[in-house]
Design a protein around this motif. Sequence first.
Motif, PDB file in Angstrom:
ATOM      1  N   VAL A 162      -3.508   3.003  10.748  1.00 23.29           N
ATOM      2  CA  VAL A 162      -2.611   3.235   9.617  1.00 23.29           C
ATOM      3  C   VAL A 162      -2.589   4.727   9.325  1.00 23.29           C
ATOM      4  CG1 VAL A 162      -2.245   2.849   7.147  1.00 23.29           C
ATOM      5  CG2 VAL A 162      -2.991   0.952   8.616  1.00 23.29           C
ATOM      6  N   GLU A 163      -1.402   5.303   9.426  1.00 24.81           N
ATOM      7  CA  GLU A 163      -1.241   6.731   9.140  1.00 24.81           C
ATOM      8  C   GLU A 163      -0.213   6.985   8.055  1.00 24.81           C
ATOM      9  OE1 GLU A 163      -2.127   9.093  13.172  1.00 24.81           O
ATOM     10  OE2 GLU A 163      -0.454   7.676  13.381  1.00 24.81           O
ATOM     11  N   ARG A 164       0.595   5.979   7.743  1.00 25.59           N
ATOM     12  CA  ARG A 164       1.664   6.101   6.740  1.00 25.59           C
ATOM     13  C   ARG A 164       1.906   4.721   6.132  1.00 25.59           C
ATOM     14  NH1 ARG A 164       3.154   6.712  11.767  1.00 25.59           N
ATOM     15  NH2 ARG A 164       3.047   8.982  11.574  1.00 25.59           N
ATOM     16  N   PRO A 165       2.536   4.654   4.975  1.00 20.44           N
ATOM     17  CA  PRO A 165       2.740   3.354   4.331  1.00 20.44           C
ATOM     18  C   PRO A 165       3.451   2.322   5.206  1.00 20.44           C
ATOM     19  CG  PRO A 165       3.170   5.100   2.764  1.00 20.44           C
ATOM     20  CD  PRO A 165       2.960   5.766   4.094  1.00 20.44           C
ATOM     21  N   SER A 166       4.368   2.746   6.031  1.00 19.16           N
ATOM     22  CA  SER A 166       5.090   1.790   6.878  1.00 19.16           C
ATOM     23  C   SER A 166       4.157   1.045   7.824  1.00 19.16           C
ATOM     24  CB  SER A 166       6.191   2.501   7.673  1.00 19.16           C
ATOM     25  OG  SER A 166       5.635   3.519   8.494  1.00 19.16           O
ATOM     26  N   ASP A 167       3.005   1.620   8.119  1.00 18.71           N
ATOM     27  CA  ASP A 167       2.034   0.958   9.003  1.00 18.71           C
ATOM     28  C   ASP A 167       1.338  -0.210   8.318  1.00 18.71           C
ATOM     29  OD1 ASP A 167       2.551   2.817  11.042  1.00 18.71           O
ATOM     30  OD2 ASP A 167       0.993   4.188  10.294  1.00 18.71           O
ATOM     31  N   LEU A 168       1.499  -0.321   7.007  1.00 20.42           N
ATOM     32  CA  LEU A 168       0.854  -1.398   6.264  1.00 20.42           C
ATOM     33  C   LEU A 168       1.677  -2.686   6.240  1.00 20.42           C
ATOM     34  CD1 LEU A 168      -0.448   0.594   3.156  1.00 20.42           C
ATOM     35  CD2 LEU A 168      -1.862  -0.492   4.916  1.00 20.42           C
ATOM     36  N   GLN A 169       2.898  -2.640   6.750  1.00 22.76           N
ATOM     37  CA  GLN A 169       3.753  -3.817   6.718  1.00 22.76           C
ATOM     38  C   GLN A 169       3.074  -5.005   7.393  1.00 22.76           C
ATOM     39  OE1 GLN A 169       6.683  -4.231   5.153  1.00 22.76           O
ATOM     40  NE2 GLN A 169       6.535  -2.137   4.358  1.00 22.76           N
ATOM     41  N   GLY A 170       2.941  -6.098   6.653  1.00 19.26           N
ATOM     42  CA  GLY A 170       2.356  -7.316   7.191  1.00 19.26           C
ATOM     43  C   GLY A 170       0.846  -7.346   7.230  1.00 19.26           C
ATOM     44  N   VAL A 171       0.180  -6.260   6.857  1.00 17.56           N
ATOM     45  CA  VAL A 171      -1.280  -6.216   6.893  1.00 17.56           C
ATOM     46  C   VAL A 171      -1.841  -6.995   5.703  1.00 17.56           C
ATOM     47  CG1 VAL A 171      -3.308  -4.727   6.729  1.00 17.56           C
ATOM     48  CG2 VAL A 171      -1.361  -4.030   8.132  1.00 17.56           C
ATOM     49  N   LYS A 172      -2.673  -7.967   5.988  1.00 16.00           N
ATOM     50  CA  LYS A 172      -3.320  -8.761   4.942  1.00 16.00           C
ATOM     51  C   LYS A 172      -4.595  -8.034   4.518  1.00 16.00           C
ATOM     52  CE  LYS A 172      -3.401 -12.207   7.753  1.00 16.00           C
ATOM     53  NZ  LYS A 172      -3.708 -13.516   8.388  1.00 16.00           N
ATOM     54  N   ILE A 173      -4.575  -7.504   3.319  1.00 16.37           N
ATOM     55  CA  ILE A 173      -5.688  -6.682   2.854  1.00 16.37           C
ATOM     56  C   ILE A 173      -6.384  -7.356   1.677  1.00 16.37           C
ATOM     57  CG2 ILE A 173      -4.021  -5.292   1.536  1.00 16.37           C
ATOM     58  CD1 ILE A 173      -5.995  -3.004   1.615  1.00 16.37           C
ATOM     59  N   ARG A 174      -7.712  -7.472   1.781  1.00 15.30           N
ATOM     60  CA  ARG A 174      -8.468  -7.997   0.650  1.00 15.30           C
ATOM     61  C   ARG A 174      -8.499  -6.962  -0.458  1.00 15.30           C
ATOM     62  NH1 ARG A 174     -12.917  -6.222  -2.740  1.00 15.30           N
ATOM     63  NH2 ARG A 174     -13.457  -8.080  -3.952  1.00 15.30           N
ATOM     64  N   VAL A 175      -8.203  -7.417  -1.665  1.00 16.71           N
ATOM     65  CA  VAL A 175      -8.325  -6.573  -2.848  1.00 16.71           C
ATOM     66  C   VAL A 175      -9.095  -7.355  -3.904  1.00 16.71           C
ATOM     67  CG1 VAL A 175      -6.180  -5.315  -2.406  1.00 16.71           C
ATOM     68  CG2 VAL A 175      -6.136  -7.379  -3.829  1.00 16.71           C
ATOM     69  N   PRO A 176      -9.716  -6.677  -4.862  1.00 19.82           N
ATOM     70  CA  PRO A 176     -10.318  -7.418  -5.976  1.00 19.82           C
ATOM     71  C   PRO A 176      -9.232  -8.099  -6.786  1.00 19.82           C
ATOM     72  CG  PRO A 176     -10.334  -5.052  -6.399  1.00 19.82           C
ATOM     73  CD  PRO A 176      -9.885  -5.226  -4.984  1.00 19.82           C
ATOM     74  N   ASN A 177      -9.607  -9.112  -7.521  1.00 17.63           N
ATOM     75  CA  ASN A 177      -8.639  -9.866  -8.307  1.00 17.63           C
ATOM     76  C   ASN A 177      -8.282  -9.089  -9.572  1.00 17.63           C
ATOM     77  OD1 ASN A 177      -6.951 -11.892  -9.155  1.00 17.63           O
ATOM     78  ND2 ASN A 177      -8.588 -13.195  -9.945  1.00 17.63           N
ATOM     79  N   ILE A 178      -7.590  -7.975  -9.350  1.00 13.68           N
ATOM     80  CA  ILE A 178      -7.211  -7.044 -10.410  1.00 13.68           C
ATOM     81  C   ILE A 178      -5.716  -6.760 -10.274  1.00 13.68           C
ATOM     82  CG2 ILE A 178      -7.537  -4.703 -11.309  1.00 13.68           C
ATOM     83  CD1 ILE A 178     -10.387  -4.821 -10.160  1.00 13.68           C
ATOM     84  N   GLU A 179      -5.008  -6.902 -11.355  1.00 13.60           N
ATOM     85  CA  GLU A 179      -3.562  -6.745 -11.348  1.00 13.60           C
ATOM     86  C   GLU A 179      -3.117  -5.419 -10.738  1.00 13.60           C
ATOM     87  OE1 GLU A 179       0.087  -6.586 -14.649  1.00 13.60           O
ATOM     88  OE2 GLU A 179      -2.009  -6.758 -15.275  1.00 13.60           O
ATOM     89  N   ALA A 180      -3.753  -4.320 -11.136  1.00 15.95           N
ATOM     90  CA  ALA A 180      -3.345  -2.999 -10.654  1.00 15.95           C
ATOM     91  C   ALA A 180      -3.491  -2.897  -9.150  1.00 15.95           C
ATOM     92  CB  ALA A 180      -4.167  -1.914 -11.341  1.00 15.95           C
ATOM     93  N   SER A 181      -4.536  -3.490  -8.597  1.00 15.35           N
ATOM     94  CA  SER A 181      -4.746  -3.448  -7.149  1.00 15.35           C
ATOM     95  C   SER A 181      -3.694  -4.260  -6.417  1.00 15.35           C
ATOM     96  CB  SER A 181      -6.143  -3.973  -6.805  1.00 15.35           C
ATOM     97  OG  SER A 181      -7.140  -3.143  -7.335  1.00 15.35           O
ATOM     98  N   VAL A 182      -3.456  -5.463  -6.896  1.00 13.54           N
ATOM     99  CA  VAL A 182      -2.475  -6.341  -6.241  1.00 13.54           C
ATOM    100  C   VAL A 182      -1.095  -5.705  -6.257  1.00 13.54           C
ATOM    101  CG1 VAL A 182      -1.330  -8.582  -6.341  1.00 13.54           C
ATOM    102  CG2 VAL A 182      -3.804  -8.422  -6.759  1.00 13.54           C
ATOM    103  N   GLU A 183      -0.666  -5.219  -7.415  1.00 15.08           N
ATOM    104  CA  GLU A 183       0.672  -4.629  -7.526  1.00 15.08           C
ATOM    105  C   GLU A 183       0.804  -3.363  -6.686  1.00 15.08           C
ATOM    106  OE1 GLU A 183       2.466  -4.029 -11.262  1.00 15.08           O
ATOM    107  OE2 GLU A 183       2.003  -6.034 -12.024  1.00 15.08           O
ATOM    108  N   SER A 184      -0.233  -2.541  -6.689  1.00 16.89           N
ATOM    109  CA  SER A 184      -0.149  -1.260  -5.977  1.00 16.89           C
ATOM    110  C   SER A 184      -0.111  -1.458  -4.469  1.00 16.89           C
ATOM    111  CB  SER A 184      -1.324  -0.362  -6.370  1.00 16.89           C
ATOM    112  OG  SER A 184      -1.260  -0.008  -7.732  1.00 16.89           O
TER     113      SER A 184
END
Length: 329
Positions: A162-184
């Motif tokens: 991952v070098e740019r935001p477009s590389d994140l397309q479709g990537v399943k990323i674990r985040v804490p159960n926090i609204e700001a993290s999920v939305e961002s």
Amino acid sequence: MKTFKNLSILLMAITVVVLAGCTQSANSEDVTTLRLGHIQNESHAWHQGAIRFAELVEEKTNGSVQVDIYPSSTLGSDRDLIEGMQIGSVDFALAAGVMSNFHQPYAILEAPYMFQDLEHLEDFLYGESGKNLQQEMLDETGVRGLEFWIRGPRQLTTNKLVERPSDLQGVKIRVPNIEASVESWTAMGSNPTPMNFSEVYSSLQTGVIDAQENPISFTANAQIQDVQDYLIMTNHVYGYVQLLMSDLTYEKLDGSEQQAVEEAAQEARNYQNEIVFQEEEKALQDMKEAGVEVIEVDTEPFEELVQPVHERLADKYGRDLYETIVNLR
């Protein structure tokens, strides 16, 4: 006479033992033993800071208050610990972003790229605004914020370059159960998946998720380097952990014990803050030695994508708080 003398000595010895036992029992009744839980393992800076806090509390109360430490989620997840403090079954905890689920304005602090660097974060946490936020939390939740401890910045780990935001397309990323993290992370193009951190290693191993994000020391202590190929230096959250205390427990202590706990918390903060970045450096080296490739990225494109999230959080949880943080930049 010799028999009576020996008997007298024996009776004296028994008396001493009995009295010693009574004294020990009386003293033990005077000791208040409290429980501190956190989710990290025993090698982590949080645990070392917790040990120092416990030592200081015992020292400053002359042994009248002792703190037992329960690492590695022994007393439950972050959320379990907060709920335990609200009902008094947990006395202290180290917890991070989960507080936004109990006092919502914390959500603003959790948004990626809200703080520009460590100095910006410290200016907020250790100023009046940080104290006001903790007081509001206490009033709403019954959980007392003793101190903010600093963490290393959160970084992304993946099995895909991952070098740019477009590389994140479709990537399943674990985040804490926090609204700001999920939305961002949604705004940055990924597919965020909230879950407890205890499930992350196995989920990465089995392909349930593709990536996760945490401070490097957190990541390395969990051996994430065994199941991830890349460490992406996004520096997306300059964060903290709070040393928290149940107010039910606090009010049971006498005034001198309360003061001792507060002083111990401040000194333990200074201790933890000194060692946390030493731990980060060692963890980074460990990850490199394990074969993880470190990728430096231009963070500006990521920052731009989360600005609308910042605005939504500000409107929802406190424009004044948001503007205070922005104005400290």
